[in-house]
Each structure stands twice: as C-alpha cells, then as structure tokens.
Design a protein around this motif. Structure first.
Motif, PDB file in Angstrom:
ATOM      1  N   ALA A 148     -34.324 -32.410  25.350  1.00 42.35           N
ATOM      2  CA  ALA A 148     -34.314 -30.940  25.285  1.00 42.35           C
ATOM      3  C   ALA A 148     -34.771 -30.510  23.892  1.00 42.35           C
ATOM      4  O   ALA A 148     -34.387 -31.125  22.897  1.00 42.35           O
ATOM      5  CB  ALA A 148     -32.907 -30.404  25.563  1.00 42.35           C
ATOM      6  N   GLU A 149     -35.545 -29.455  23.853  1.00 47.63           N
ATOM      7  CA  GLU A 149     -36.108 -29.016  22.575  1.00 47.63           C
ATOM      8  C   GLU A 149     -35.015 -28.659  21.566  1.00 47.63           C
ATOM      9  O   GLU A 149     -34.048 -27.965  21.895  1.00 47.63           O
ATOM     10  CB  GLU A 149     -36.999 -27.788  22.822  1.00 47.63           C
ATOM     11  CG  GLU A 149     -37.975 -27.578  21.703  1.00 47.63           C
ATOM     12  CD  GLU A 149     -38.798 -26.320  21.930  1.00 47.63           C
ATOM     13  OE1 GLU A 149     -38.705 -25.723  23.018  1.00 47.63           O
ATOM     14  OE2 GLU A 149     -39.521 -25.944  20.989  1.00 47.63           O
ATOM     15  N   ASP A 150     -35.146 -29.172  20.361  1.00 45.91           N
ATOM     16  CA  ASP A 150     -34.231 -28.876  19.247  1.00 45.91           C
ATOM     17  C   ASP A 150     -32.800 -29.351  19.483  1.00 45.91           C
ATOM     18  O   ASP A 150     -31.856 -28.849  18.864  1.00 45.91           O
ATOM     19  CB  ASP A 150     -34.225 -27.366  18.920  1.00 45.91           C
ATOM     20  CG  ASP A 150     -35.572 -26.929  18.361  1.00 45.91           C
ATOM     21  OD1 ASP A 150     -36.204 -27.735  17.652  1.00 45.91           O
ATOM     22  OD2 ASP A 150     -35.992 -25.797  18.653  1.00 45.91           O
ATOM     23  N   VAL A 151     -32.642 -30.275  20.395  1.00 45.42           N
ATOM     24  CA  VAL A 151     -31.305 -30.845  20.630  1.00 45.42           C
ATOM     25  C   VAL A 151     -31.331 -32.324  20.251  1.00 45.42           C
ATOM     26  O   VAL A 151     -32.146 -33.096  20.774  1.00 45.42           O
ATOM     27  CB  VAL A 151     -30.855 -30.684  22.100  1.00 45.42           C
ATOM     28  CG1 VAL A 151     -29.450 -31.272  22.286  1.00 45.42           C
ATOM     29  CG2 VAL A 151     -30.874 -29.219  22.513  1.00 45.42           C
ATOM     30  N   TYR A 152     -30.444 -32.698  19.360  1.00 47.30           N
ATOM     31  CA  TYR A 152     -30.368 -34.066  18.852  1.00 47.30           C
ATOM     32  C   TYR A 152     -29.020 -34.653  19.246  1.00 47.30           C
ATOM     33  O   TYR A 152     -28.074 -33.927  19.551  1.00 47.30           O
ATOM     34  CB  TYR A 152     -30.482 -34.055  17.313  1.00 47.30           C
ATOM     35  CG  TYR A 152     -31.808 -33.513  16.811  1.00 47.30           C
ATOM     36  CD1 TYR A 152     -32.083 -32.143  16.872  1.00 47.30           C
ATOM     37  CD2 TYR A 152     -32.775 -34.355  16.286  1.00 47.30           C
ATOM     38  CE1 TYR A 152     -33.300 -31.641  16.426  1.00 47.30           C
ATOM     39  CE2 TYR A 152     -33.987 -33.857  15.825  1.00 47.30           C
ATOM     40  CZ  TYR A 152     -34.254 -32.509  15.899  1.00 47.30           C
ATOM     41  OH  TYR A 152     -35.446 -32.014  15.464  1.00 47.30           O
ATOM     42  N   ALA A 153     -28.925 -35.978  19.204  1.00 49.11           N
ATOM     43  CA  ALA A 153     -27.618 -36.613  19.448  1.00 49.11           C
ATOM     44  C   ALA A 153     -27.450 -37.761  18.467  1.00 49.11           C
ATOM     45  O   ALA A 153     -28.427 -38.410  18.079  1.00 49.11           O
ATOM     46  CB  ALA A 153     -27.512 -37.109  20.891  1.00 49.11           C
ATOM     47  N   ALA A 154     -26.204 -38.003  18.068  1.00 51.51           N
ATOM     48  CA  ALA A 154     -25.933 -39.067  17.098  1.00 51.51           C
ATOM     49  C   ALA A 154     -24.525 -39.605  17.296  1.00 51.51           C
ATOM     50  O   ALA A 154     -23.638 -38.897  17.774  1.00 51.51           O
ATOM     51  CB  ALA A 154     -26.076 -38.517  15.678  1.00 51.51           C
ATOM     52  N   GLY A 155     -24.348 -40.868  16.928  1.00 47.18           N
ATOM     53  CA  GLY A 155     -23.016 -41.480  16.985  1.00 47.18           C
ATOM     54  C   GLY A 155     -22.749 -42.145  18.321  1.00 47.18           C
ATOM     55  O   GLY A 155     -23.667 -42.435  19.098  1.00 47.18           O
ATOM     56  N   ASP A 156     -21.468 -42.372  18.606  1.00 51.16           N
ATOM     57  CA  ASP A 156     -21.079 -43.132  19.799  1.00 51.16           C
ATOM     58  C   ASP A 156     -21.601 -42.518  21.096  1.00 51.16           C
ATOM     59  O   ASP A 156     -21.775 -43.225  22.095  1.00 51.16           O
ATOM     60  CB  ASP A 156     -19.556 -43.253  19.879  1.00 51.16           C
ATOM     61  CG  ASP A 156     -19.004 -44.258  18.864  1.00 51.16           C
ATOM     62  OD1 ASP A 156     -19.779 -44.721  18.009  1.00 51.16           O
ATOM     63  OD2 ASP A 156     -17.804 -44.565  18.940  1.00 51.16           O
ATOM     64  N   VAL A 157     -21.845 -41.212  21.096  1.00 51.35           N
ATOM     65  CA  VAL A 157     -22.299 -40.560  22.337  1.00 51.35           C
ATOM     66  C   VAL A 157     -23.649 -41.126  22.796  1.00 51.35           C
ATOM     67  O   VAL A 157     -23.964 -41.116  23.986  1.00 51.35           O
ATOM     68  CB  VAL A 157     -22.371 -39.011  22.156  1.00 51.35           C
ATOM     69  CG1 VAL A 157     -23.536 -38.600  21.266  1.00 51.35           C
ATOM     70  CG2 VAL A 157     -22.466 -38.314  23.504  1.00 51.35           C
ATOM     71  N   THR A 158     -24.430 -41.670  21.865  1.00 51.32           N
ATOM     72  CA  THR A 158     -25.744 -42.208  22.236  1.00 51.32           C
ATOM     73  C   THR A 158     -25.619 -43.587  22.884  1.00 51.32           C
ATOM     74  O   THR A 158     -26.577 -44.076  23.475  1.00 51.32           O
ATOM     75  CB  THR A 158     -26.668 -42.365  21.003  1.00 51.32           C
ATOM     76  OG1 THR A 158     -26.081 -43.329  20.102  1.00 51.32           O
ATOM     77  CG2 THR A 158     -26.868 -41.052  20.276  1.00 51.32           C
ATOM     78  N   GLY A 159     -24.457 -44.217  22.694  1.00 51.66           N
ATOM     79  CA  GLY A 159     -24.273 -45.561  23.260  1.00 51.66           C
ATOM     80  C   GLY A 159     -25.097 -46.617  22.527  1.00 51.66           C
ATOM     81  O   GLY A 159     -25.165 -47.763  22.957  1.00 51.66           O
ATOM     82  N   LEU A 160     -25.716 -46.249  21.390  1.00 57.85           N
ATOM     83  CA  LEU A 160     -26.548 -47.221  20.676  1.00 57.85           C
ATOM     84  C   LEU A 160     -25.691 -48.246  19.941  1.00 57.85           C
ATOM     85  O   LEU A 160     -26.107 -49.379  19.722  1.00 57.85           O
ATOM     86  CB  LEU A 160     -27.452 -46.508  19.650  1.00 57.85           C
ATOM     87  CG  LEU A 160     -28.564 -45.625  20.222  1.00 57.85           C
ATOM     88  CD1 LEU A 160     -29.280 -44.882  19.119  1.00 57.85           C
ATOM     89  CD2 LEU A 160     -29.560 -46.482  21.002  1.00 57.85           C
ATOM     90  N   SER A 161     -24.526 -47.819  19.529  1.00 55.60           N
ATOM     91  CA  SER A 161     -23.637 -48.729  18.801  1.00 55.60           C
ATOM     92  C   SER A 161     -22.294 -48.046  18.664  1.00 55.60           C
ATOM     93  O   SER A 161     -22.227 -46.827  18.584  1.00 55.60           O
ATOM     94  CB  SER A 161     -24.234 -49.020  17.423  1.00 55.60           C
ATOM     95  OG  SER A 161     -23.309 -48.783  16.417  1.00 55.60           O
TER      96      SER A 161
END
Ligand SMILES: Cc1cc2nc3c(=O)[nH]c(=O)nc-3n(C[C@H](O)[C@H](O)[C@H](O)COP(=O)(O)OP(=O)(O)OC[C@H]3O[C@@H](n4cnc5c(N)ncnc54)[C@H](O)[C@@H]3O)c2cc1C
Length: 410
Positions: A267-280
C-alpha cells in the motif's frame, strides 16, 4: 508531513526517534495498545519482582514530550483504510497519515487444545499486561504449568522460580531450548532449572485440559495420558504477527506482513517493521527495521538487508550462551566441538564457511563468529586452530589509524 506509527515497541520507538532526527518539524503520532513502554525482554524481571513496571521501560519518562510526539496510549487500531490514508481506532477515532508505519509486533499463539483458549487462568507472555495478570494469579498459585521451553517459556519459569514458585514445563521436543541450542548446551540449563525445582516433561504435548465450573484449567492432560495438576497455565508455544484489522487494500499478509527490501508494504506510503513482518523475532532486528523504515518514510532509499544473522543470547543461572546462524547440521556439514572445564563451543561448517556457532560459558569473540557467518567468509584455508581465532586475526589498521576488518590477513 504527518507520520503515524502503530506500536510503541522496539521497532516503533526506534522509528519515532529516527524520524524526529531526520524531520524536526513533522507531526508524529504513535498509537499503542500498550499503556506504557516496556521491554518484552525484561518481563521476567517484572515476574521475579526484581523490577517494577516502570523499571522495564526502555525510554526516558519524558521521551514523548522531548521528541514532540503525540502518544495515544491504550488505544488499539482496528481498521486500516489505505485508500483514504487513515486508521480507525477502538475509540472510534479516525487518524489520517501521510506516511504510516505498522510496528504492531506479535501476539502469543494459544493452541486450540482443550479449553486453553477460553480459560481464565491461561496466559501468554508477550505484554506487560500479561505479566501483570500472571503475577496477580501467581501469588496464590501452587502449581504453575508452562507449555513450551523456548526462551519465553524459560523466561517465565525463571522469573516465577525467583519468587519461590515451582513450575512444570511441557516441551514437545526432546530437549529444552530446541530452536536455540543443541542437546549438550540445552542440558546444562535443564540441570540448573531442575536443581532449582522445575519439572520437565520432554517429548510430550498438551493434548487436553480439565476445566472447573469457574472456567479455570485445573489439569493439563499430556499425549501419554499424564495429568498435571495446575492452577495457572502459561503458554509459550510461539507467536503470530499482530495483524488483526490490518488488512487494508494493497497489504499482503502471509504469516507476517509482507514488505519489500525498503520495508514498504504493497500500500502506498505504508511501511512495516519489527516482529509483525515475520522476518525475525529478535529485539536488535526489530530496532534495525524500525530505523530503516523510518529513514525511508523520511525520503531516503535504504534497503534492509540484514534478513539473516539470527542471533540469540541466553543467560539463566549465570550461565551465558550465544548462538548465531543454524543450530541443526545437515548431511555433509562438518561439526567441530571444543569442550573446556566451564565452556562448550560448537561450530557448523558448510561449504568451507561457518554456518552456525554455539558458544556456552565463554562467549568472548562472539563478534568474530557473527562476522564470519554474516559475511560468508571462507575459513577452510585457515591453518590456525579455528577456536583460537581472535580479533587480531582480523583487524587491519588504516593509514588514519582506524581499525578495519581485514579478512585478507587470514
Ligand atoms: C518474554 C520475551 C522475552 C524476549 N527476550 C528477548 C531477548 O532476550 N532478546 C531478543 O533479542 N529478543 C527477545 N524477545 C523478542 C523481542 O522482545 C521482540 O523481537 C521485540 O519486542 C519486537 O519488537 P516490535 O516493536 O516489533 O514489537 P513489540 O515489542 O511486540 O511491540 C508491538 C507494539 O504494537 C502495539 N500494538 C499491537 N497491535 C496494535 C494495534 N492493533 N493497535 C495499536 N497498537 C498495537 C503493542 O501494544 C506494542 O506497543 C523477547 C520477547 C518476549 C515476549
């Protein structure tokens, strides 16, 4: 510019700090279900009564004022309208954004076993409010059962045992800390926990529950029929990304919230970071993601590349361990072990490179192992004893006197 950050955890707070540095004028609004900032890594210190709720905060008391941030504490975002660029809260408020960061972390996963999901005396350990609820019941509890013996389960056990409680821990793997350690390293902790009064049920699953009329679990039934009497149950059987209500247009949720290398969602101008991304699922990576996303929200184009580098540091009963990279060797890997009187080291080599390391008792030079793993440095030509590598084997000195990594020295 109006920045809205959902979540006041490691990623959200780091992002807010980073935005404020990059944009002194922009409006920053933070929204969190949490009513106070706290470090999840220190919840066991609250359970052990070593720290108060305020004592596990990781920001100064005037953090929000000092950084000119509006903080809506105790407010949950229930809906995302990415087309209209606004979020809707459980208080009915609609808040517009120019740039939005979703840093909502994760929630404890309670498996659908017996009545675990609806019973009144069953908790995960993710938030301060969980720890407060556990603490209130633990005062009178005589039989505490913990499902899961990973870091969170053992944190809970350790904190409660510090207050004199006895705990039973059920683990489906045949060792404790199965994601972090091998059997040898894990057994060192098991012995210490048992000596302090913990009882382990390894290789066993909770299969059913017995609940009383008051809606409390009084007994956990294991898959071999063993019955464990309990008056408080803590479930530490993994987490799920906290994505409830976050299914706005363009947002893709597949286990975690999907992001590209700039931590942008679809989505435009929407970022995600931290545990919510499931990356680590670890603190330093949540912070790094928060920082990266924030820089990009402020107009930079910084890639988050540190997707690997899984690292855990463990310290129970004064025994410290560090593990980086893989823990379980595959066929064809070489496993090197060095045991000392009070230390245990194990290295997994794959294709001439270090794929994983476990250090216990002595974690000095841990940074070197991390460097070798992260940068995939070949080590098969090293003649020196690999366990004796130290910083002098890597550091070079630039003309200006600055120290630099220099693997050419190997
Ligand atoms: C008991 C425990 C021990 C740990 N120990 C370690 C350790 O030793 N080392 C380590 O590296 N990591 C550890 N971790 C993991 C570490 O705490 C996490 O990786 C880190 O907290 C992730 O940060 P985050 O900002 O992504 O999410 P979180 O810290 O979970 O923050 C999420 C935020 O989002 C808010 N939120 C959620 N949903 C909504 C919504 N809909 N609306 C508004 N706000 C919302 C929450 O209230 C919270 O403020 C531990 C975790 C736990 C639970």
């Amino acid at each position: 510019m109006e920045y809205v950050i959902l979540g006041a955890g490691a990623a959200g707070i780091t992002a807010a700090r980073t935005i404020r540095k990059a944009d002194s004028q922009g409006k920053i609004t933070m929204i969190s279900t949490d009513t106070q900032v706290h470090s999840r890594c220190m919840l066991h210190k609250f359970l052990s009564h070593e720290r108060s709720a305020e004592g596990i905060s990781f920001v100064d008391p005037d953090f929000f004022e000092k950084n000119n941030i509006e903080w809506k504490a105790g407010v949950t975002v229930t809906k995302l309208d990415t087309a209209a660029k606004r979020v809707v809260t459980d208080k009915g408020e609609e808040i517009s954004y120019d740039r939005l960061l979703i840093a909502t972390g994760a929630e404890s996963f309670i498996p659908p076993v017996g009545n675990l999901r609806e019973a009144k005396n069953v908790f995960g350990l993710r938030h301060l409010r969980d720890a407060q609820a556990i603490d209130a019941l633990a005062e009178k509890a005589e039989h505490i059962a913990i499902i899961g013996s990973g870091l969170v389960g053992l944190d809970a056990a350790y904190g409660l045992m510090e207050t004199g409680k006895k705990v039973s821990i059920i683990e489906m793997a045949d060792q404790i800390l199965p994601i972090q350690l091998d059997k040898t390293g894990a057994f060192e902790y098991q012995k210490r926990f048992e000596k302090a009064g913990a009882t382990f049920y390894l290789g066993r699953k909770a299969a059913d529950t017995i609940m009383n009329e008051a809606g409390e679990i009084t007994c956990l039934v294991l898959d071999n029929g063993t019955e464990i009497t309990c008056d408080l149950v803590i479930v530490a059987a993994g987490v799920r990304s906290a994505v409830a209500g976050m299914d706005g247009e363009g947002i893709i949720i597949d286990r975690g919230m999907q992001v590209n290398e700039y931590l942008e969602t679809g989505a435009e101008d929407v970022y995600a970071a931290g545990d919510v991304t499931g990356l680590s699922g670890i603190w330093p990576n949540a912070q790094k993601q928060g920082e990266t996303a924030a820089l990009n929200m402020c107009g930079s184009k910084v890639a988050y590349t540190d997707r690997y580098a899984m690292k855990n540091t463990i310290n129970f009963f004064g025994l410290v361990s560090m593990c980086v990279g893989i823990i379980v060797p595959q066929e064809g890997d070489t496993v090197l072990v060095r045991e000392g009187a009070s230390s245990y080291k194990r290295v997994i080599l794959r294709d001439g490179k270090v794929a994983g390391v476990l250090l216990q008792g002595d974690i000095s030079h841990g940074g070197i192992w991390q460097y070798l793993i992260k940068n995939e440095i070949p080590v098969d030509k090293i003649e020196k004893d690999i366990f004796a590598l130290n910083f002098s084997d890597f550091y070079g000195i630039k003309e200006n006197g600055e120290y630099v990594w220099n693997t050419a020295k190997l």
